[in-house]
Design a protein around this motif. Structure first.
Motif, PDB file in Angstrom:
ATOM      1  N   TYR A 167       0.836  -1.198   0.000  1.00 25.83           N
ATOM      2  CA  TYR A 167       0.000   0.000   0.000  1.00 25.83           C
ATOM      3  C   TYR A 167       0.876   1.255   0.000  1.00 25.83           C
ATOM      4  O   TYR A 167       1.875   1.337   0.715  1.00 25.83           O
ATOM      5  N   SER A 168       0.499   2.231  -0.784  1.00 29.57           N
ATOM      6  CA  SER A 168       1.271   3.474  -0.894  1.00 29.57           C
ATOM      7  C   SER A 168       1.005   4.424   0.268  1.00 29.57           C
ATOM      8  O   SER A 168       1.789   5.327   0.535  1.00 29.57           O
ATOM      9  N   LYS A 169      -0.135   4.214   0.963  1.00 33.14           N
ATOM     10  CA  LYS A 169      -0.478   5.032   2.124  1.00 33.14           C
ATOM     11  C   LYS A 169      -0.680   4.143   3.339  1.00 33.14           C
ATOM     12  O   LYS A 169      -0.972   2.961   3.218  1.00 33.14           O
ATOM     13  N   LYS A 170      -0.495   4.704   4.494  1.00 35.26           N
ATOM     14  CA  LYS A 170      -0.651   3.951   5.736  1.00 35.26           C
ATOM     15  C   LYS A 170      -2.075   3.385   5.842  1.00 35.26           C
ATOM     16  O   LYS A 170      -3.064   4.090   5.642  1.00 35.26           O
ATOM     17  N   ILE A 171      -2.140   2.093   6.175  1.00 36.96           N
ATOM     18  CA  ILE A 171      -3.446   1.444   6.327  1.00 36.96           C
ATOM     19  C   ILE A 171      -4.067   1.895   7.643  1.00 36.96           C
ATOM     20  O   ILE A 171      -3.457   1.762   8.712  1.00 36.96           O
ATOM     21  N   LYS A 172      -5.258   2.436   7.578  1.00 36.85           N
ATOM     22  CA  LYS A 172      -5.939   2.910   8.781  1.00 36.85           C
ATOM     23  C   LYS A 172      -6.637   1.744   9.495  1.00 36.85           C
ATOM     24  O   LYS A 172      -7.122   0.809   8.861  1.00 36.85           O
ATOM     25  N   LYS A 173      -6.678   1.844  10.804  1.00 39.51           N
ATOM     26  CA  LYS A 173      -7.311   0.803  11.609  1.00 39.51           C
ATOM     27  C   LYS A 173      -8.827   0.943  11.491  1.00 39.51           C
ATOM     28  O   LYS A 173      -9.431   1.887  11.983  1.00 39.51           O
ATOM     29  N   LYS A 174      -9.467  -0.064  10.827  1.00 43.63           N
ATOM     30  CA  LYS A 174     -10.918  -0.026  10.635  1.00 43.63           C
ATOM     31  C   LYS A 174     -11.571  -1.325  11.099  1.00 43.63           C
ATOM     32  O   LYS A 174     -12.400  -1.341  11.995  1.00 43.63           O
ATOM     33  N   GLU A 175     -11.165  -2.407  10.460  1.00 45.84           N
ATOM     34  CA  GLU A 175     -11.809  -3.689  10.736  1.00 45.84           C
ATOM     35  C   GLU A 175     -11.142  -4.407  11.916  1.00 45.84           C
ATOM     36  O   GLU A 175     -10.030  -4.082  12.309  1.00 45.84           O
TER      37      GLU A 175
END
Length: 402
Positions: free
Chosen positions: A287-295
């Motif tokens: 991923y080119s951007k930081k993965i946000k905490k969602k699931e």
């Protein structure tokens, strides 16, 4: 073998200091450049004038030669100048300082700055030498990679007889000549060496990696350089440092980066040592951007990385010698033999994580070396990684016939 070699001779406070005059004379006779450094206590046993006359260089003992005139004895420059540092006699006090990293005089400062091999020749009374604290310090110094010339047995200054005498000057010089003779074993040879972990990016701030510190690989680099080799070190992220005029350091992160660097230099190397702990898998999507905490759960799909050692070693010429590493937790020897066959290695170094003090992160290691020519495997006890590196390099020089 000592012609033109630059040797720092450290002399400590011991009655054996009188032998330093004979030692300096022998070293100079062999063609060595000798810089004598004395502790304050050593000057109670032999005068700097005697040693300066024999070495043809001013004797150093303090950081400033002439107070008020700004003449500074630079311990860093001295440590870089030397091809070898010899402490003879090495007193119990100085050994303890070296072991604990205490730096309160010129000699200890040079020791901590030295990048060259260090040889220690202890001298003290037999009970001091046998004391657990002295033996613990000697063992720690071995782990740091120092070469210990064991004290000899005989009559001591106390009137007692036992182990504690400094090795005789003739024996010390013979050991130094052997050291430098071995140091020429790989002169003119080019060695490709991989070391440390790789990091496989998930996103700009997260990655998959392992616990490799790079210590074993960097220890191998030092031993190879000491043997006269030209080393191309391709290193994953590591806190280890190294600098040498025969070293090319290429720093990489991912397995693919390491492969590309290794592939570029492999054809021109005589020996290749694959000591890096390369990640077997890498995220399929980066991923080119930081993965946000969602699931609640995050699934990361992995795909195999290229097997660097296997890919290159199966392409080697008849003149190339390749060495692999196997870190195992079970069926150790069976897995190592399988790897040496499948990856076309000439030699494989086996580590077991079941051995205490061996594997990732430690300053020590315990290895078994298996050769493709059906020799009996060679097992070594737990040693410092620098000593293990010397053992491995010695076996390489004995079996490489390129």
């Amino acid at each position: 073998m000592l012609q033109g070699k630059k040797i720092i001779l450290g002399i400590c406070g011991s009655i054996a200091a009188y032998k330093a005059a004979f030692l300096v004379r022998l070293l100079v006779k062999e063609g060595a450049e000798v810089q004598v450094v004395m502790t304050e206590a050593a000057q109670d046993f032999i005068t700097p004038l005697t040693l300066a006359t024999l070495s043809k260089r001013p004797v150093l003992s303090t950081f400033t030669a002439d107070k008020g005139q700004g003449q500074w004895n630079n311990h860093v420059e001295l440590g870089l100048w030397a091809d070898l540092m010899l402490i003879a006699p090495a007193s119990a006090n100085t050994l303890a300082k070296f072991a604990q990293g205490i730096c309160n005089d010129l000699l200890t400062a040079i020791y901590l700055s030295a990048r060259c091999p260090v040889v220690l020749a202890p001298a003290m009374d037999l009970d001091m030498y046998a004391h657990p604290s002295t033996q613990a310090n000697l063992q720690k110094l071995r782990i740091y990679g120092n070469i210990i010339l064991e004290a000899e047995e005989g009559e001591l200054a106390s009137g007692l007889s036992g182990q504690g005498r400094m090795a005789e000057p003739e024996n010390i010089v013979t050991n130094l000549k052997q050291h430098f003779q071995q140091a020429l074993a790989l002169e003119g040879k080019k060695v490709l060496l991989t070391a440390g972990p790789t990091q496989e990016a998930i996103d700009p701030v997260r990655y998959i990696s392992n616990a490799s510190s790079g210590k074993m690989g960097y220890a191998l680099a030092r031993s190879l350089l000491a043997q006269g080799a030209e080393v191309i070190l391709i290193s994953g992220p590591s806190h280890e440092t190294i600098a040498h005029h025969h070293l090319t350091l290429i720093q990489v992160k991912s397995a693919q980066d390491m492969y590309e660097a290794a592939h570029e230099h492999f054809t021109n190397c005589d020996i290749a040592i694959f000591a890096a702990a390369v990640s077997d898998y890498t995220p399929k999507i980066k991923y080119s951007k930081k993965i946000k905490k969602k699931e609640e759960e995050l699934q990361v799909e992995l795909t195999k990385t290229i097997d660097i050692a296997r890919t290159l070693s199966t392409q080697k010429s008849e003149k190339q010698f390749t060495v692999g590493f196997a870190l195992e937790t079970h069926d150790e020897e069976a897995n190592a033999y399988k790897k040496i066959r499948e990856k076309n290695f000439n030699m494989i170094v086996l580590n077991s994580l079941n051995d205490q003090g061996a594997g990732f992160g430690y300053d020590t290691n315990k290895v078994k070396v298996i050769l493709a020519n059906n020799q009996e495997p060679k097992s070594f006890p737990l040693k410092s990684k620098q000593e293990v590196a010397r053992d491995i390099v010695k076996l390489i020089t004995e079996n490489y016939h390129g």
